[in-house]
Design an enzyme around this catalytic site. Structure first.
Site, PDB file in Angstrom:
ATOM      1  N   ARG A   1       0.759  -1.305  -0.004  1.00  0.00           N
ATOM      2  CA  ARG A   1      -0.101   0.002   0.117  1.00  0.00           C
ATOM      3  C   ARG A   1       0.813   1.211  -0.032  1.00  0.00           C
ATOM      4  O   ARG A   1       0.443   2.257   0.375  1.00  0.00           O
ATOM      5  CB  ARG A   1      -0.803   0.074   1.277  1.00  0.00           C
ATOM      6  CG  ARG A   1      -2.006  -1.142   1.034  1.00  0.00           C
ATOM      7  CD  ARG A   1      -3.195  -0.966   2.307  1.00  0.00           C
ATOM      8  NE  ARG A   1      -4.187  -2.206   2.108  1.00  0.00           N
ATOM      9  CZ  ARG A   1      -3.912  -3.235   2.671  1.00  0.00           C
ATOM     10  NH1 ARG A   1      -3.046  -3.452   3.337  1.00  0.00           N
ATOM     11  NH2 ARG A   1      -5.134  -4.104   2.568  1.00  0.00           N
TER      12      ARG A   1
ATOM     13  N   LYS B   1       2.965  11.173 -11.370  1.00  0.00           N
ATOM     14  CA  LYS B   1       1.812  10.066 -12.573  1.00  0.00           C
ATOM     15  C   LYS B   1       2.884   8.797 -12.655  1.00  0.00           C
ATOM     16  O   LYS B   1       3.798   8.843 -13.316  1.00  0.00           O
ATOM     17  CB  LYS B   1       1.837  10.754 -13.716  1.00  0.00           C
ATOM     18  CG  LYS B   1       0.551  11.708 -13.823  1.00  0.00           C
ATOM     19  CD  LYS B   1       0.245  12.241 -15.248  1.00  0.00           C
ATOM     20  CE  LYS B   1      -1.028  12.952 -15.491  1.00  0.00           C
ATOM     21  NZ  LYS B   1      -1.164  13.090 -16.941  1.00  0.00           N
TER      22      LYS B   1
ATOM     23  N   GLU C   1       9.342  17.575 -25.178  1.00  0.00           N
ATOM     24  CA  GLU C   1       8.411  17.944 -24.041  1.00  0.00           C
ATOM     25  C   GLU C   1       9.343  19.246 -23.657  1.00  0.00           C
ATOM     26  O   GLU C   1       8.520  19.976 -22.810  1.00  0.00           O
ATOM     27  CB  GLU C   1       8.862  16.767 -23.106  1.00  0.00           C
ATOM     28  CG  GLU C   1       8.291  15.557 -23.150  1.00  0.00           C
ATOM     29  CD  GLU C   1       6.594  15.565 -23.129  1.00  0.00           C
ATOM     30  OE1 GLU C   1       5.910  16.801 -22.514  1.00  0.00           O
ATOM     31  OE2 GLU C   1       6.131  14.249 -23.282  1.00  0.00           O
TER      32      GLU C   1
ATOM     33  N   LYS D   1       6.646  22.661 -14.532  1.00  0.00           N
ATOM     34  CA  LYS D   1       6.032  21.603 -14.020  1.00  0.00           C
ATOM     35  C   LYS D   1       5.464  21.637 -12.862  1.00  0.00           C
ATOM     36  O   LYS D   1       4.523  21.154 -12.356  1.00  0.00           O
ATOM     37  CB  LYS D   1       6.473  20.181 -14.564  1.00  0.00           C
ATOM     38  CG  LYS D   1       5.716  19.108 -14.298  1.00  0.00           C
ATOM     39  CD  LYS D   1       6.136  17.912 -15.048  1.00  0.00           C
ATOM     40  CE  LYS D   1       4.840  16.878 -14.965  1.00  0.00           C
ATOM     41  NZ  LYS D   1       5.189  15.737 -15.704  1.00  0.00           N
TER      42      LYS D   1
ATOM     43  N   GLU E   1      -4.810  16.399 -11.832  1.00  0.00           N
ATOM     44  CA  GLU E   1      -5.318  16.759 -13.214  1.00  0.00           C
ATOM     45  C   GLU E   1      -6.814  17.043 -13.189  1.00  0.00           C
ATOM     46  O   GLU E   1      -7.456  16.353 -14.175  1.00  0.00           O
ATOM     47  CB  GLU E   1      -5.074  15.506 -14.370  1.00  0.00           C
ATOM     48  CG  GLU E   1      -4.857  15.993 -15.719  1.00  0.00           C
ATOM     49  CD  GLU E   1      -4.457  14.977 -16.566  1.00  0.00           C
ATOM     50  OE1 GLU E   1      -5.127  14.693 -17.444  1.00  0.00           O
ATOM     51  OE2 GLU E   1      -3.217  14.599 -16.405  1.00  0.00           O
TER      52      GLU E   1
ATOM     53  N   ARG F   1      -3.620  20.983 -14.929  1.00  0.00           N
ATOM     54  CA  ARG F   1      -2.654  20.047 -15.177  1.00  0.00           C
ATOM     55  C   ARG F   1      -2.721  19.524 -16.612  1.00  0.00           C
ATOM     56  O   ARG F   1      -1.888  19.150 -17.438  1.00  0.00           O
ATOM     57  CB  ARG F   1      -2.400  18.842 -14.197  1.00  0.00           C
ATOM     58  CG  ARG F   1      -1.402  18.098 -14.694  1.00  0.00           C
ATOM     59  CD  ARG F   1      -1.166  16.931 -13.393  1.00  0.00           C
ATOM     60  NE  ARG F   1       0.123  16.254 -13.473  1.00  0.00           N
ATOM     61  CZ  ARG F   1       0.488  15.494 -12.658  1.00  0.00           C
ATOM     62  NH1 ARG F   1       0.351  15.583 -11.443  1.00  0.00           N
ATOM     63  NH2 ARG F   1       1.758  14.799 -13.071  1.00  0.00           N
TER      64      ARG F   1
ATOM     65  N   HIS G   1      -0.423  15.039 -26.781  1.00  0.00           N
ATOM     66  CA  HIS G   1      -0.519  13.825 -26.087  1.00  0.00           C
ATOM     67  C   HIS G   1      -1.716  13.051 -26.602  1.00  0.00           C
ATOM     68  O   HIS G   1      -1.749  11.845 -26.760  1.00  0.00           O
ATOM     69  CB  HIS G   1      -0.477  13.921 -24.650  1.00  0.00           C
ATOM     70  CG  HIS G   1       0.945  14.093 -24.131  1.00  0.00           C
ATOM     71  ND1 HIS G   1       1.563  15.283 -24.334  1.00  0.00           N
ATOM     72  CD2 HIS G   1       1.643  13.604 -23.141  1.00  0.00           C
ATOM     73  CE1 HIS G   1       2.869  15.324 -23.949  1.00  0.00           C
ATOM     74  NE2 HIS G   1       2.841  14.248 -23.107  1.00  0.00           N
TER      75      HIS G   1
ATOM     76  N   HIS H   1       7.994   8.129 -27.259  1.00  0.00           N
ATOM     77  CA  HIS H   1       6.988   8.896 -26.863  1.00  0.00           C
ATOM     78  C   HIS H   1       6.868  10.528 -27.326  1.00  0.00           C
ATOM     79  O   HIS H   1       6.008  10.906 -27.889  1.00  0.00           O
ATOM     80  CB  HIS H   1       6.791   8.962 -25.352  1.00  0.00           C
ATOM     81  CG  HIS H   1       5.737   9.969 -24.609  1.00  0.00           C
ATOM     82  ND1 HIS H   1       4.504   9.652 -24.705  1.00  0.00           N
ATOM     83  CD2 HIS H   1       6.135  10.875 -23.912  1.00  0.00           C
ATOM     84  CE1 HIS H   1       4.036  10.804 -24.136  1.00  0.00           C
ATOM     85  NE2 HIS H   1       4.858  11.377 -23.785  1.00  0.00           N
TER      86      HIS H   1
END
Length: 360
Positions: free
Chosen positions: A123, A145, A187, A229, A239, A243, A250, A267
């Site tokens: 957890r 993320k 990016e 960021k 988000e 955000r 994307h 990516h």
């Protein structure tokens, strides 16, 4: 050693970002960031292992920490539930406890999977991001993320889970292939489009110095990207609103990655083409001028990135794949589009005809 520091302000879950040349071989940084003294596991891949596993283990050993290593194959195609489970199995087999810390040593794939494993194991255990690619410096290592891919969509299974620290060693770019540097520049350019027009202009004048590994320019670029960021994440961690601007390019880009097969297009390459598509959509609606569109397209192209869709990908495939994007709400595809350099907005009223024109 040149060292810069900033913080991601999230109250009790705030954490530092260190940017340095030679961070991997500076034991004091690890001493400050390693809060718990249970077992330490470094998750990395076969490529990064050859260059940077031993220097990190040596730094940790010099402060009395013996670190185990979990080695995964290298590539976006391995960012899946099977290899995520391999991390969990490694932690279980080595009796990692709640006082353990996991280091993510690598690019975005390693960072995302390791962070997700840390979020799930017992957890939640501590993890530290040690990004080794330009893209992971400025984007994926910051903000919490974490995720794995699914055949039906990219990053569809994951969690928001913040690291205890991000430690960036700028020297890792010296061993990075040109294609990976280009992917990271996608990016970097994104931040100029979504937030800071002066930064965009700075990149027009200085991006070649990043390629030349000019430490002054590189450190300034990485710092500014992380600073932007960090501010966005501070205002909107999960988000719920602001955000979403970080997703410029994307929606289109994830469709490319899914259609082509994970790892065929990097990516950043997919996001670069996606940003051109989003800008073309904005141009068609009159949000930006032809001049602004050409500046965006030219800077992306100058950094050795694609500016159009894959030849094998029909326009209709975008529509089929984008509807499954996790950023969508109420059955509408959400598009982030530039309104001007330094400012973007979310649009959910884009017609199929407009979307097809944007990817043409």
């Amino acid at each position: 050693m040149m060292l810069k520091k900033l913080s991601v302000d999230l109250g009790k879950r705030s954490y530092p970002i260190f940017i340095a040349d030679g961070a991997l071989t500076t034991p004091s940084l690890w001493q400050d960031c390693l809060v718990k003294r249970g077992k330490v596991v470094i998750v990395t891949n076969e490529t990064v292992q050859k260059w940077y596993l031993e220097p990190l283990q040596s730094s940790l050993k010099s402060i009395g920490v013996e670190a185990l290593s979990c080695i995964l194959p290298d590539g976006e195609q391995y960012k899946d539930l099977k290899h995520f489970n391999d991390i969990l199995t490694f932690l279980l087999e080595n009796s990692a406890g709640r006082d353990s810390t996991v280091f993510a040593l690598g690019g975005g794939v390693i960072g995302d999977m390791t962070g997700f494993a840390a979020a799930c194991y017992q957890r939640g255990i501590d993890f530290i991001q040690v990004p080794t690619t330009l893209l992971s410096y400025v984007d994926s290592s910051v903000g919490g993320k974490t995720a794995v891919n699914h055949p039906l969509g990219k990053n569809m299974i994951g969690a928001f889970y913040q690291p205890k620290a991000v430690i960036i060693d700028l020297n890792t770019l010296k061993t990075l292939p040109e294609r990976e540097i280009a992917a990271g520049m996608a990016e970097v350019i994104k931040y100029g489009i979504i937030w800071d027009r002066d930064f965009f202009s700075y990149l027009e004048d200085n991006s070649e110095k990043v390629w030349a590994h000019d430490l002054d320019v590189l450190s300034d670029v990485v710092y500014r990207c992380c600073e932007i960021k960090a501010e966005v994440v501070h205002q909107d961690e999960t988000e719920g609103g602001l955000r979403a601007i970080l997703n410029l390019g994307h929606t289109f880009g994830h469709a490319i990655e899914t259609f082509m097969g994970y790892g065929v297009w990097l990516h950043g390459e997919a996001v670069a083409a996606g940003m051109v598509m989003a800008s073309r959509l904005a141009l068609g609606r009159g949000y930006i001028s032809e001049e602004v569109f050409e500046r965006i397209r030219a800077l992306i192209a100058r950094n050795r990135l694609p500016v159009s869709r894959p030849d094998s990908m029909p326009g209709e495939a975008f529509l089929q794949l984008m509807i499954h994007d996790k950023k969508n709400r109420n059955g509408h595809i959400n598009y982030i589009v530039p309104d001007e350099l330094g400012r973007v907005s979310l649009r959910c009223d884009v017609t199929e005809e407009e979307a097809l024109a944007a990817v043409s």
